[in-house]
Design a protein around this motif. Structure first.
Motif, PDB file in Angstrom:
ATOM      1  N   ALA A 172       0.927  -1.250   0.019  1.00 29.09           N
ATOM      2  CA  ALA A 172       0.114  -0.042   0.090  1.00 29.09           C
ATOM      3  C   ALA A 172       0.886   1.170  -0.007  1.00 29.09           C
ATOM      4  O   ALA A 172       1.903   1.321   0.527  1.00 29.09           O
ATOM      5  N   GLN A 173       0.518   2.233  -0.664  1.00 27.90           N
ATOM      6  CA  GLN A 173       1.305   3.422  -0.575  1.00 27.90           C
ATOM      7  C   GLN A 173       0.904   4.581   0.087  1.00 27.90           C
ATOM      8  O   GLN A 173      -0.508   4.709   0.285  1.00 27.90           O
ATOM      9  N   VAL A 174       1.549   5.215   0.748  1.00 21.85           N
ATOM     10  CA  VAL A 174       1.402   6.248   1.728  1.00 21.85           C
ATOM     11  C   VAL A 174       1.823   7.766   1.222  1.00 21.85           C
ATOM     12  O   VAL A 174       2.847   7.752   0.694  1.00 21.85           O
ATOM     13  N   ILE A 175       1.168   8.638   1.503  1.00 28.54           N
ATOM     14  CA  ILE A 175       1.278   9.838   1.353  1.00 28.54           C
ATOM     15  C   ILE A 175       1.230  10.671   2.788  1.00 28.54           C
ATOM     16  O   ILE A 175       0.168  10.752   3.333  1.00 28.54           O
ATOM     17  N   LEU A 176       2.257  11.596   3.090  1.00 31.27           N
ATOM     18  CA  LEU A 176       2.180  12.167   4.538  1.00 31.27           C
ATOM     19  C   LEU A 176       1.550  13.545   4.035  1.00 31.27           C
ATOM     20  O   LEU A 176       2.099  14.405   3.135  1.00 31.27           O
ATOM     21  N   VAL A 177       0.556  14.021   4.739  1.00 34.27           N
ATOM     22  CA  VAL A 177       0.092  15.385   4.452  1.00 34.27           C
ATOM     23  C   VAL A 177      -0.157  16.320   5.846  1.00 34.27           C
ATOM     24  O   VAL A 177      -0.532  15.695   6.800  1.00 34.27           O
ATOM     25  N   GLY A 178       0.448  17.435   5.595  1.00 31.83           N
ATOM     26  CA  GLY A 178       0.272  18.249   6.928  1.00 31.83           C
ATOM     27  C   GLY A 178      -0.831  19.361   6.632  1.00 31.83           C
ATOM     28  O   GLY A 178      -0.555  20.148   5.570  1.00 31.83           O
ATOM     29  N   ASN A 179      -2.013  19.304   7.406  1.00 31.08           N
ATOM     30  CA  ASN A 179      -3.242  19.816   6.887  1.00 31.08           C
ATOM     31  C   ASN A 179      -3.089  21.445   7.442  1.00 31.08           C
ATOM     32  O   ASN A 179      -2.374  21.536   8.487  1.00 31.08           O
ATOM     33  N   LYS A 180      -3.923  22.252   7.220  1.00 30.33           N
ATOM     34  CA  LYS A 180      -4.114  23.636   7.847  1.00 30.33           C
ATOM     35  C   LYS A 180      -2.974  24.671   7.457  1.00 30.33           C
ATOM     36  O   LYS A 180      -2.505  25.264   8.600  1.00 30.33           O
ATOM     37  N   CYS A 181      -2.275  24.389   6.360  1.00 29.92           N
ATOM     38  CA  CYS A 181      -1.050  25.223   6.476  1.00 29.92           C
ATOM     39  C   CYS A 181      -1.451  26.829   6.019  1.00 29.92           C
ATOM     40  O   CYS A 181      -0.749  27.787   5.803  1.00 29.92           O
ATOM     41  N   ASP A 182      -2.815  27.051   5.929  1.00 26.41           N
ATOM     42  CA  ASP A 182      -2.981  28.388   5.963  1.00 26.41           C
ATOM     43  C   ASP A 182      -3.151  29.064   7.384  1.00 26.41           C
ATOM     44  O   ASP A 182      -2.995  30.259   7.314  1.00 26.41           O
ATOM     45  N   MET A 183      -3.112  28.301   8.384  1.00 23.90           N
ATOM     46  CA  MET A 183      -2.934  28.905   9.658  1.00 23.90           C
ATOM     47  C   MET A 183      -1.589  29.301   9.965  1.00 23.90           C
ATOM     48  O   MET A 183      -1.069  28.607  11.043  1.00 23.90           O
ATOM     49  N   GLU A 184      -0.919  30.124   9.283  1.00 23.05           N
ATOM     50  CA  GLU A 184       0.626  30.326   9.574  1.00 23.05           C
ATOM     51  C   GLU A 184       0.802  30.617  11.181  1.00 23.05           C
ATOM     52  O   GLU A 184       1.775  30.067  11.409  1.00 23.05           O
ATOM     53  N   ASP A 185      -0.059  31.523  11.686  1.00 20.62           N
ATOM     54  CA  ASP A 185       0.206  32.170  12.800  1.00 20.62           C
ATOM     55  C   ASP A 185       0.163  31.251  14.071  1.00 20.62           C
ATOM     56  O   ASP A 185       0.675  31.264  15.047  1.00 20.62           O
ATOM     57  N   GLN A 186      -0.794  30.040  13.774  1.00 17.51           N
ATOM     58  CA  GLN A 186      -1.007  29.041  14.855  1.00 17.51           C
ATOM     59  C   GLN A 186       0.101  27.684  14.611  1.00 17.51           C
ATOM     60  O   GLN A 186       0.076  26.911  15.330  1.00 17.51           O
TER      61      GLN A 186
END
Lengths: 220, 659
Positions: free
Chosen positions: A127-141
């Motif tokens: 199975a193939q995996v991709i790592l995703v960091g979400n909410k990158c719009d919230m730069e201040d937090q």
């Protein structure tokens, strides 16, 4: 979640006009934005209201990739621990995983390793995996830098994206990349090991109609 | 409580320790007590169940889709003729120099003709380099099915539901309802083989005999659909006349009807029939397999799978078919003969025998073909002399090698090397036996010695033998074999017969090790039907000999057709100055009929232009019906497929044929 009555969904789900069917699974801690991510991709919609996913849900979307129609059945899982028995049951059928953390949440990042262990335990080994960091719009937090995420991905040997379901950043890219990886893996697996196809019909996996392949003694 | 805490921090996905198990047992709350303390609420359960339901719908559709994919491949498989190593497994065409080219399928290693195969580019492991492989239609469809069904991922086909209407397998029980033909009719998957058959029928010079050959099959169909009296009478008549071993001349109306039925056979997609056609043929070859059918045929067919029926068919029918395929091949006109059907006539008396044992028969036959080597056998004797560290390899004989010239012969020789565990060839120089001329079953009886082979090397090395066809203008590959040396002992000679396989990296290496000092030429041939002329395009030459003092040559090519019925003049290309790799791309026309070309020879000579003295000879190439291997192939392709350019590289020979 809701979505069963959605006419668009029904159209996509009933559509039999496709070449490949890939099952993908989105996993990660609770409230990292898995459901939002899926809704953004499948319906191009976003709501900041948080509704915890009950157990599992899925959406179907057909994409066109490399002159092939690929039907994606994307499973959205509950991050909460109490649904774990249900969610892990669906790991086995998934060809690709989107492992998601929240860049504003240290805990969710630290759990990535645990989720990888889960994948290793319950899924097929290719199975193939991709790592995703979400909410990158919230730069201040933000507490997890892009660099940290990338390093972890390198360490795990998977690809990495930072996304925002809210701002629609990289959402499509993640799915497209995952489809590409699976497609590559597909042609590779058959080209590298053609005996797979030939040897298959004597059947490691039995079909419910064993008489379906009686003339398979010819190995072709 | 300490227990709950411990459990939360511990890894829940490993087996709990004995202590934990004991504690859980005391709690009397079951194994998963620590995981979820709260059961799912009814509304949660409902939500999950609705998702599962939705998923079930998709799964059902998916199972049916996979079933259709499987069915499609099964159908193609059903039409495989499997007549043996010298025939295309799909369409049954015999290979040969004047016939379709043999292609070895990468996956099943069986031979198919070009028309029944596809070439695909695949990537080497992870690298960008691609290589072209050929697959027969069955294997390419199987690969496609594996991709589409997801079987590639799960390393096996997922569960699937076969479409209910069609009984797709030959083993299907004969109770299956009625019109199998109709269900075939409706399927969107229409094999290319059918189209191919159309072409063959239309092109064939003996189309009428061809037509009547298939008419027998059509008779069955008639019997099946309407059970007409006259049809069965006609079949019965056929049996009777076969028993009497008489010659039978079919009347014209019958032939006409048969031709029409072929149209319907092709158009209607009644492909099972084509399969039964060949199964029946195989059947006929088995001793005492014949069964009388006569009147019972109509009844039998009415409710049965066609395959079963045809397998249990009259051997005379099979005989008829064999006869017809023979006729088609030899292009004799449409007269019918039963000359060799007397033997089968004796057994063709009972009607309606048991069908099960006979239906097994073609499968056994199929299996047999699987074991048949494609490119012949090679017998080798190997011995190892420890004191000398020398491996003595005796090439004893080879059998059933592919034919390379129009007479069906070859000039084989062997090239040997040892492959190390690192998959390299141990010696840079390949050992070579002498050429045994004009035979496909050469007795080499030649011992070649490899010195410097350590005893411990034997365990993990391979002996590699490649057979080539000796020819002035390039050595064509005949077959290759690998022998594991681990079984070789110093005490005794190890004798083995190995089937010859297809080309691989080592055989290419062996081929490359042959030096061609005179260079190579790229030639493109085309027969132009409008101008009734052979078009020769001299594309380019490489690695020509250097004849001038400046380390270069001034090459040009002379072309000539011999013996020339049309008295074409000789042609020559322009001179390319000071190069050993000239590019010409010049076209020349030789007026000739296709018939003439079967006798003529195109002679190309490369010369170095010298001013003031005579030109130096650089190399020659001959193409024609007397050529061998690749040259012959190109020549025949050019005649067979006119108005297309056929391009190939050839080596130049050092002797001048025009002298």
């Amino acid at each position: 979640m809701a979505g069963g009555g959605d006419p668009k969904w029904q159209k996509d789900a009933a559509d039999q006009n496709f070449d490949y069917m890939f099952k993908l699974l989105i996993i990660g801690n609770s409230s990292v934005g898995k459901t939002s991510f899926l809704f953004r991709y499948a319906d191009d919609s976003f709501t900041s209201a948080f509704v915890s996913t009950v157990g599992i849900d899925f959406k179907v979307k057909t994409v066109f990739r490399h002159d092939k129609r690929v039907k994606l059945q994307i499973w959205d899982t509950a991050g909460q621990e109490r649904y774990r028995t249900i969610t892990t049951a669906y790991y086995r059928g998934a060809m690709g995983f989107i492992l998601m953390y929240d860049v504003t949440n240290e805990d969710s990042f630290n759990s990535v390793q645990d989720w990888v262990t889960q994948i290793k335990t319950y899924s097929w080994d290719n199975a193939q995996v991709i790592l995703v960091g979400n909410k990158c719009d919230m730069e201040d937090q933000r507490v997890i830098s892009f660099e940290r995420g990338r390093q972890l991905a390198d360490q795990l040997g998977v690809e990495f994206f930072e996304t925002s379901a809210k701002e629609n950043v990289n959402v499509k890219a993640v799915f497209e990349r995952l489809v590409d990886i699976i497609c590559d893996k597909m042609s590779e697996s058959l080209d590298a090991d053609p005996t797979l196809v030939g040897g298959s019909q004597k059947g490691q996996r039995l079909t419910d109609q064993p008489q379906g392949t009686p003339n398979a003694n010819c190995n072709c | 409580m300490d227990f709950a805490n411990r459990n939360n921090t511990a890894n829940k996905f490993v087996c709990p320790s004995d202590r934990q198990l004991a504690l859980r047992a005391k709690l009397k709350a079951g194994w998963s007590s620590s995981k979820t303390n709260e059961p799912l609420r009814p509304e949660e359960q409902e939500a999950i169940i609705s998702v599962i339901r939705r998923n079930e719908e998709i799964e059902t559709a998916e199972r049916q889709r996979v079933g259709r994919l499987v069915e499609r491949v099964e159908k193609i498989k059903l039409h495989a003729v499997e007549r043996g190593p010298n025939c295309c497994r799909l369409c049954g065409d015999t290979f040969g120099l004047l016939r379709p080219q043999r292609i070895i399928c990468e996956d099943c290693r069986k031979s198919v003709c070009t028309k029944c195969s596809v070439d695909i580019n695949i990537r080497y492991n992870n690298s960008e380099r691609t290589r072209e492989i050929w697959l027969c239609r069955i294997c390419s469809e199987t690969r496609e099915m594996w991709k589409k069904s997801g079987a590639w991922f799960f390393k096996g086909l997922p569960n699937y539901d076969m479409p209910r209407s069609a009984s797709a397998t030959p083993m299907a029980t004969p109770t299956g309802g009625g019109r199998a033909v109709q269900s075939c009719h409706g399927t969107p998957t229409r094999g290319a083989r059918i189209k191919k058959l159309t072409i063959r029928v239309n092109d064939s010079s003996s189309s009428s005999s061809n037509a009547s050959g298939q008419s027998e099959g059509e008779d069955e169909l008639d019997g099946a659909s309407s059970a007409k009296g006259n049809t069965s009478r006609e079949t019965a008549a056929a049996v009777a006349s076969a028993a009497a071993a008489s010659r039978l001349q079919r009347d014209e109306s019958f032939r006409l009807r048969a031709y029409g039925s072929i149209r319907s056979f092709i158009d209607g997609g009644e492909r099972k029939l084509s399969n039964s056609f060949f199964f029946g043929r195989q059947q006929g070859q088995g001793p005492g397999q014949g069964q009388g059918q006569g009147q019972g045929q109509g009844h039998l067919l009415a409710g049965q799978d066609y395959d079963n029926v045809s397998m249990s068919n009259v051997s005379t029918v099979a005989q008829l078919r064999r006869e017809s395929s023979f006729l088609r091949r030899s292009s004799v006109s449409s007269s019918w003969s039963f000359s060799d059907s007397s033997g089968s006539g004796n057994s063709a008396t009972q009607s309606q025998q048991q069908q099960c044992p006979t239906s097994q028969h073609p499968h056994q036959q199929q299996q047999q073909h699987c074991r048949d080597p494609l490119l012949g056998w090679l017998e080798i004797a190997i011995s190892y002399r420890e004191s000398f560290h020398s491996l003595d390899c005796t090439m004893v004989r080879a059998r059933d090698l592919p034919a390379m010239d129009a007479a069906g012969l070859a000039d084989p020789y062997c090239k040997l090397n040892i492959i190390t565990p690192e998959a390299h060839t141990k010696y840079t120089r390949w050992q070579r036996t002498k050429t045994v001329h004009k035979t496909r079953n050469p007795d080499f009886n030649e011992t070649l010695q490899f010195v410097g082979v350590e005893p411990e090397e034997l365990g993990n090395s391979l002996l590699y033998v490649a057979l080539f066809d000796d020819d002035k203008y390039g050595h064509d590959f005949l077959g290759a074999a690998k022998v594991c040396l681990s079984t070789v002992h110093s005490t005794s000679q190890y004798r083995i017969s190995v089937p010859l396989g297809v080309e691989d990296q080592y055989s290419n290496e062996a081929e490359m090790s042959q030096s061609w000092p005179n260079g190579k030429m790229l030639i493109s041939l085309c027969y132009n039907t409008k101008r009734r002329a052979l078009v020769v395009n001299v594309k380019q030459c490489i690695n020509l000999l250097a004849m001038d003092n400046n380390g270069s040559s001034d090459p040009f090519v002379k072309l000539q057709l011999k013996p020339d019925a049309h008295k074409n003049k000789k042609h020559k290309t322009s001179v390319k100055w000071r190069t050993l790799n000239p590019i010409y791309n010049e076209e020349f026309y030789f007026e000739a009929s296709p018939h003439d070309l079967n006798k003529e020879m195109l002679i190309l000579t490369v010369w170095d232009k010298d001013l003031g003295k005579s030109n130096d000879f650089l190399g020659s190439l001959q193409l024609g019906a007397q050529s061998k291997g690749d040259r012959l192939q190109q020549w025949l392709d050019c005649i067979r497929l006119p108005d297309h350019f056929h391009e190939k590289w050839h080596c130049l020979a050092p002797d001048n044929p025009t002298h």
